[in-house]
Design an enzyme around this catalytic site. Structure first.
Site, PDB file in Angstrom:
ATOM      1  N   THR A 123       7.729  45.503  50.035  1.00  0.00           N
ATOM      2  CA  THR A 123       8.284  45.214  48.725  1.00  0.00           C
ATOM      3  C   THR A 123       7.661  43.915  48.254  1.00  0.00           C
ATOM      4  O   THR A 123       7.235  43.107  49.048  1.00  0.00           O
ATOM      5  CB  THR A 123       9.824  45.129  48.835  1.00  0.00           C
ATOM      6  OG1 THR A 123      10.333  44.722  47.584  1.00  0.00           O
ATOM      7  CG2 THR A 123      10.285  44.154  49.869  1.00  0.00           C
ATOM      8  N   GLY A 124       7.555  43.784  46.934  1.00  0.00           N
ATOM      9  CA  GLY A 124       6.955  42.562  46.399  1.00  0.00           C
ATOM     10  C   GLY A 124       5.684  42.838  45.629  1.00  0.00           C
ATOM     11  O   GLY A 124       5.460  43.953  45.153  1.00  0.00           O
ATOM     12  N   ARG A 165      -0.746  50.404  35.119  1.00  0.00           N
ATOM     13  CA  ARG A 165      -0.829  49.634  36.371  1.00  0.00           C
ATOM     14  C   ARG A 165      -0.093  50.400  37.490  1.00  0.00           C
ATOM     15  O   ARG A 165       1.002  50.919  37.299  1.00  0.00           O
ATOM     16  CB  ARG A 165      -0.197  48.259  36.173  1.00  0.00           C
ATOM     17  CG  ARG A 165      -0.173  47.377  37.432  1.00  0.00           C
ATOM     18  CD  ARG A 165       1.109  47.504  38.217  1.00  0.00           C
ATOM     19  NE  ARG A 165       1.218  46.520  39.286  1.00  0.00           N
ATOM     20  CZ  ARG A 165       2.187  46.513  40.196  1.00  0.00           C
ATOM     21  NH1 ARG A 165       3.128  47.428  40.171  1.00  0.00           N
ATOM     22  NH2 ARG A 165       2.231  45.592  41.142  1.00  0.00           N
ATOM     23  N   THR A 206       9.683  53.094  43.287  1.00  0.00           N
ATOM     24  CA  THR A 206       9.883  51.919  42.430  1.00  0.00           C
ATOM     25  C   THR A 206       9.461  52.210  40.992  1.00  0.00           C
ATOM     26  O   THR A 206       8.678  53.142  40.754  1.00  0.00           O
ATOM     27  CB  THR A 206       9.040  50.736  42.950  1.00  0.00           C
ATOM     28  OG1 THR A 206       9.325  49.558  42.209  1.00  0.00           O
ATOM     29  CG2 THR A 206       7.553  50.994  42.836  1.00  0.00           C
ATOM     30  N   SER A 258      15.029  48.529  38.997  1.00  0.00           N
ATOM     31  CA  SER A 258      13.663  48.461  39.514  1.00  0.00           C
ATOM     32  C   SER A 258      13.219  49.765  40.160  1.00  0.00           C
ATOM     33  O   SER A 258      12.140  49.824  40.761  1.00  0.00           O
ATOM     34  CB  SER A 258      13.564  47.328  40.538  1.00  0.00           C
ATOM     35  OG  SER A 258      14.484  47.571  41.571  1.00  0.00           O
ATOM     36  N   THR A 278      11.741  47.357  45.059  1.00  0.00           N
ATOM     37  CA  THR A 278      11.364  48.676  45.577  1.00  0.00           C
ATOM     38  C   THR A 278      12.380  49.048  46.628  1.00  0.00           C
ATOM     39  O   THR A 278      12.834  48.173  47.364  1.00  0.00           O
ATOM     40  CB  THR A 278       9.973  48.591  46.272  1.00  0.00           C
ATOM     41  OG1 THR A 278       9.003  48.260  45.287  1.00  0.00           O
ATOM     42  CG2 THR A 278       9.587  49.882  46.945  1.00  0.00           C
TER      43      THR A 278
HETATM   44  N1  ASP Z   1       5.905  46.519  45.198  1.00  0.00           N
HETATM   45  C1  ASP Z   1       6.276  46.843  43.847  1.00  0.00           C
HETATM   46  C2  ASP Z   1       5.069  46.828  42.967  1.00  0.00           C
HETATM   47  O1  ASP Z   1       4.193  45.998  43.154  1.00  0.00           O
HETATM   48  C3  ASP Z   1       7.297  45.933  43.263  1.00  0.00           C
HETATM   49  C4  ASP Z   1       8.312  45.317  44.173  1.00  0.00           C
HETATM   50  O2  ASP Z   1       8.600  45.817  45.246  1.00  0.00           O
HETATM   51  O3  ASP Z   1       8.850  44.286  43.862  1.00  0.00           O
HETATM   52  O4  ASP Z   1       5.032  47.605  42.057  1.00  0.00           O
END
Ligand code: ASP
Length: 326
Positions: free
Chosen positions: A235-236, A212, A202, A82, A184
């Site tokens: 994160t997320g 995107r 990330t 990731s 991330t």
């Molecule tokens: N925050 C990151 C994104 O939206 C992905 C992640 O941290 O899971 O690209």
């Protein structure tokens, strides 16, 4: 698979106590007390990254150097699918990377949708140090990186290529939110001088639409540092973090006297209130560190139940709290 399932806020911190001059503390800052050099980052995969950052902090180095060197460990690791090399591609098979960095002087550098460069965090730092701008994206970011000596590389590994091919075979090209395919590393550090910096990097949401960009390269969304107050990283689901300017919100809550834990919790609660999505699609979390070296984390939904903390060379598990629905 080394992406985080659900929301993690696995953290790792390493520290020894050193005094910080109270003269450096302004009125709206957390109360002055001994602050140790400390590094903290999202999730269990941050262990090796934190250890690299810690080497720099322990030698009296700057937090900016520590966070860059730290997250480069994750960027270079093909087993981490990731971030950086070996990151999950978009739905067209391109690995596009997002990263940003912020130092104690509020200097910032960001790259988004950068392809073929293993260390987007170092390109972000160069954007900060060598250009009059704060963000470069796509082809322009790649040109800048190549002009500054970075090597063009294929960032897909056999594993991520195969997984993408399987995804293409078994899906209808619709970008979906799959909690397996994202993560991330966000890292925050305070050095022996009491200065804080942060880094965030990330490959973004797996099988996203080409072009995107998530929260991770956006200052105030994926990362924010105010050297007078503290810092936060996220994160997320980046779309939700951007909607509420997540990490800036966390830092503002700390400015108004909340602990890092409370600031993360209040920010998650705001995100939950504001999202127009179905709740089962929302997954995001925040990690914060204040100028006193206190830290906290809060996330929307459980994935890993524990965070990891290392202090004075001793690793420890720390419970992470999750939002309760209903
Ligand atoms: N925050 C990151 C994104 O939206 C992905 C992640 O941290 O899971 O690209």
């Amino acid at each position: 698979m080394n992406t985080r399932r659900g929301f993690i806020a696995q953290t790792l911190a390493t520290g020894v106590t050193l005094p910080i001059a109270s003269a450096a503390m302004a009125q709206d800052k957390p109360s002055a007390k001994a602050v140790r050099p400390v590094v903290i980052s999202t999730w269990n995969m941050g262990v090796a990254a934190n250890e690299e950052a810690w080497k720099i902090l322990a030698a009296g180095g700057k937090s900016l150097d520590a966070v860059e060197a730290g997250v480069k460990i994750s960027e270079a690791d093909p087993a981490i699918t990731s971030v950086g090399y070996g990151g999950t591609p978009d739905r067209d098979g391109h690995v596009t990377l997002d990263a940003c960095i912020m130092d104690e002087k509020s200097r910032i550098g960001c790259v988004a949708a950068l392809e073929h460069i293993k260390h987007p965090i170092s390109v972000a730092r160069l954007v900060m140090e060598k250009t009059p701008h704060v963000m470069l994206v796509g082809e322009g970011a790649l040109q800048f990186a190549l002009a500054n000596g970075f090597k063009k590389e294929d960032l897909l590994t056999e594993q991520t290529k195969k997984a993408w091919e399987d995804w293409v075979k078994n899906n209808d090209y619709t970008p979906v939110i799959d909690f397996q395919n994202h993560d991330t590393i966000g890292m925050l550090a305070i050095d022996a001088n009491g200065d804080m910096s942060g880094a965030c990097t990330t490959s973004g949401w797996g099988y996203k639409m080409h072009g995107r960009v998530g929260d991770s390269p956006i200052i105030g969304a994926g990362l924010f540092v105010d050297n007078e107050i503290g810092g936060a990283t996220s994160t997320g689901l980046g779309e939700e973090v951007i909607r509420i300017c997540g990490t800036h919100t966390v830092v503002e809550y700390m400015r108004h006297g909340h602990s890092p834990y409370e600031a993360c919790k209040l920010t998650v609660e705001r995100m939950v209130r504001k999202t127009p999505r179905k709740m089962e699609e929302v997954s995001a979390g925040f990690l914060a560190l204040n100028k006193n070296g206190e830290y906290g984390a809060y996330a929307v939904r459980p994935g890993y139940e524990m965070a990891v903390k290392v202090e004075n060379g001793k690793h420890e598990l720390v419970p992470v709290e999750f939002h309760k629905f209903g």
